[in-house]
Write a protein that holds these residues in place. Sequence first.
Motif, PDB file in Angstrom:
ATOM      1  N   ASN A   3       0.849  -1.180   0.000  1.00 51.53           N
ATOM      2  CA  ASN A   3       0.000   0.000   0.000  1.00 51.53           C
ATOM      3  C   ASN A   3       0.891   1.239   0.000  1.00 51.53           C
ATOM      4  O   ASN A   3       1.702   1.430   0.898  1.00 51.53           O
ATOM      5  CB  ASN A   3      -0.867  -0.086   1.267  1.00 51.53           C
ATOM      6  CG  ASN A   3      -1.768   1.089   1.439  1.00 51.53           C
ATOM      7  OD1 ASN A   3      -1.463   2.189   1.000  1.00 51.53           O
ATOM      8  ND2 ASN A   3      -2.884   0.866   2.091  1.00 51.53           N
ATOM      9  N   CYS A   6       1.249   3.442   3.140  1.00 50.90           N
ATOM     10  CA  CYS A   6       1.484   2.769   4.424  1.00 50.90           C
ATOM     11  C   CYS A   6       2.951   2.880   4.832  1.00 50.90           C
ATOM     12  O   CYS A   6       3.850   2.494   4.073  1.00 50.90           O
ATOM     13  CB  CYS A   6       1.051   1.310   4.300  1.00 50.90           C
ATOM     14  SG  CYS A   6       1.537   0.317   5.704  1.00 50.90           S
ATOM     15  N   PHE A   8       4.629   1.195   7.043  1.00 48.94           N
ATOM     16  CA  PHE A   8       5.318  -0.089   7.184  1.00 48.94           C
ATOM     17  C   PHE A   8       5.637  -0.695   5.810  1.00 48.94           C
ATOM     18  O   PHE A   8       6.678  -1.336   5.641  1.00 48.94           O
ATOM     19  CB  PHE A   8       4.507  -1.067   8.044  1.00 48.94           C
ATOM     20  CG  PHE A   8       4.497  -0.720   9.518  1.00 48.94           C
ATOM     21  CD1 PHE A   8       5.260   0.324  10.025  1.00 48.94           C
ATOM     22  CD2 PHE A   8       3.724  -1.446  10.411  1.00 48.94           C
ATOM     23  CE1 PHE A   8       5.253   0.653  11.381  1.00 48.94           C
ATOM     24  CE2 PHE A   8       3.711  -1.135  11.771  1.00 48.94           C
ATOM     25  CZ  PHE A   8       4.469  -0.085  12.249  1.00 48.94           C
ATOM     26  N   CYS A   9       4.762  -0.473   4.826  1.00 50.36           N
ATOM     27  CA  CYS A   9       5.089  -0.932   3.466  1.00 50.36           C
ATOM     28  C   CYS A   9       6.329  -0.188   2.958  1.00 50.36           C
ATOM     29  O   CYS A   9       7.155  -0.774   2.255  1.00 50.36           O
ATOM     30  CB  CYS A   9       3.909  -0.701   2.523  1.00 50.36           C
ATOM     31  SG  CYS A   9       2.576  -1.904   2.730  1.00 50.36           S
ATOM     32  N   HIS A  48       1.089  -6.237   2.766  1.00 46.02           N
ATOM     33  CA  HIS A  48       0.153  -5.401   3.521  1.00 46.02           C
ATOM     34  C   HIS A  48      -1.159  -6.132   3.804  1.00 46.02           C
ATOM     35  O   HIS A  48      -1.947  -6.382   2.895  1.00 46.02           O
ATOM     36  CB  HIS A  48      -0.141  -4.113   2.737  1.00 46.02           C
ATOM     37  CG  HIS A  48      -1.020  -3.159   3.478  1.00 46.02           C
ATOM     38  ND1 HIS A  48      -0.525  -2.134   4.253  1.00 46.02           N
ATOM     39  CD2 HIS A  48      -2.364  -3.073   3.579  1.00 46.02           C
ATOM     40  CE1 HIS A  48      -1.521  -1.463   4.795  1.00 46.02           C
ATOM     41  NE2 HIS A  48      -2.655  -2.010   4.393  1.00 46.02           N
ATOM     42  N   HIS A  99      -1.344  -1.603   9.179  1.00 44.89           N
ATOM     43  CA  HIS A  99      -0.617  -2.719   8.564  1.00 44.89           C
ATOM     44  C   HIS A  99      -0.369  -3.658   9.745  1.00 44.89           C
ATOM     45  O   HIS A  99       0.310  -3.274  10.709  1.00 44.89           O
ATOM     46  CB  HIS A  99       0.695  -2.190   7.948  1.00 44.89           C
ATOM     47  CG  HIS A  99       1.562  -3.218   7.310  1.00 44.89           C
ATOM     48  ND1 HIS A  99       2.124  -3.047   6.042  1.00 44.89           N
ATOM     49  CD2 HIS A  99       2.030  -4.421   7.740  1.00 44.89           C
ATOM     50  CE1 HIS A  99       2.880  -4.081   5.744  1.00 44.89           C
ATOM     51  NE2 HIS A  99       2.842  -4.939   6.758  1.00 44.89           N
TER      52      HIS A  99
HETATM   53 ZN    ZN Z   1       1.432  -1.699   4.680  1.00 45.82          ZN
END
Ligand code: ZN
Length: 142
Positions: A3, A6, A8-9, A48, A99
Motif C-alpha cells: 500500500n 502505508c 510499514f510498506c 500489507h 498494517h
Molecule cells: Zn502496509
Amino acid sequence: MNNQDCIFCKIVAGEIPCFKICETDNILTFLDIGPVNKGHALVIPKVHYENIWDLPSELGQEILSTAQTAGDAIMKATGADGLNVIMNNNKAAGQLVFHAHFHLIPRFNEDGFQHWDQKEYDNMDEAQVLAQKIEKMITGIN
Ligand code: ZN
Ligand code: AMP
C-alpha cells in the motif's frame, strides 16, 4: 500487494529506514521507534494486511513463531523479566498503523507499568450468556 500510503510498506520497500532485527521471505522484525521499553520491537508481514482478520492463518503462525524467537532474543539482550506480545486491531483498540503488526515489549519487574483496569460482570448469568453468544458467532463463522 503493498500500500503506497502505508509507513510499514515503505519500511519493507526500503524507502524508510528501520533498525532491523531479522527478516525472512515473508516477515520483517525491527525496533519500534517509540519504545514502551528499550528493545520494543514490531513483527510485521511484508505484504500489507490490515489486521488480524486479514492475515492468512499460515502467515499468522509464522509471525507467532518469529515472535517466540525474537521475543526470547529481546529478553536475553535487554535482561528483561517478562515480555508482552500485543496486537492492536482497529482504532478503538489503539491501532495507529493499519498494517498488521505484533508488538514485542520487554518488561521489567520495576518498570512501573500497571495492568489495565478491569471491569466486573453484573452477575454469573451475564457472563454465561455472553460466552454462549460468542460461541454461537464462532459456529456461525465456521
Ligand atoms: Zn502496509
Ligand atoms: P499501533 O498503535 O499498534 O498501530 O502501533 C504502531 C507502532 O508503530 C507505534 O508503537 C509506533 O511507535 C510505531 N512506529 C510508527 N512509525 C514507525 C517507524 N517509522 N519505525 C518504527 N516504528 C514505528
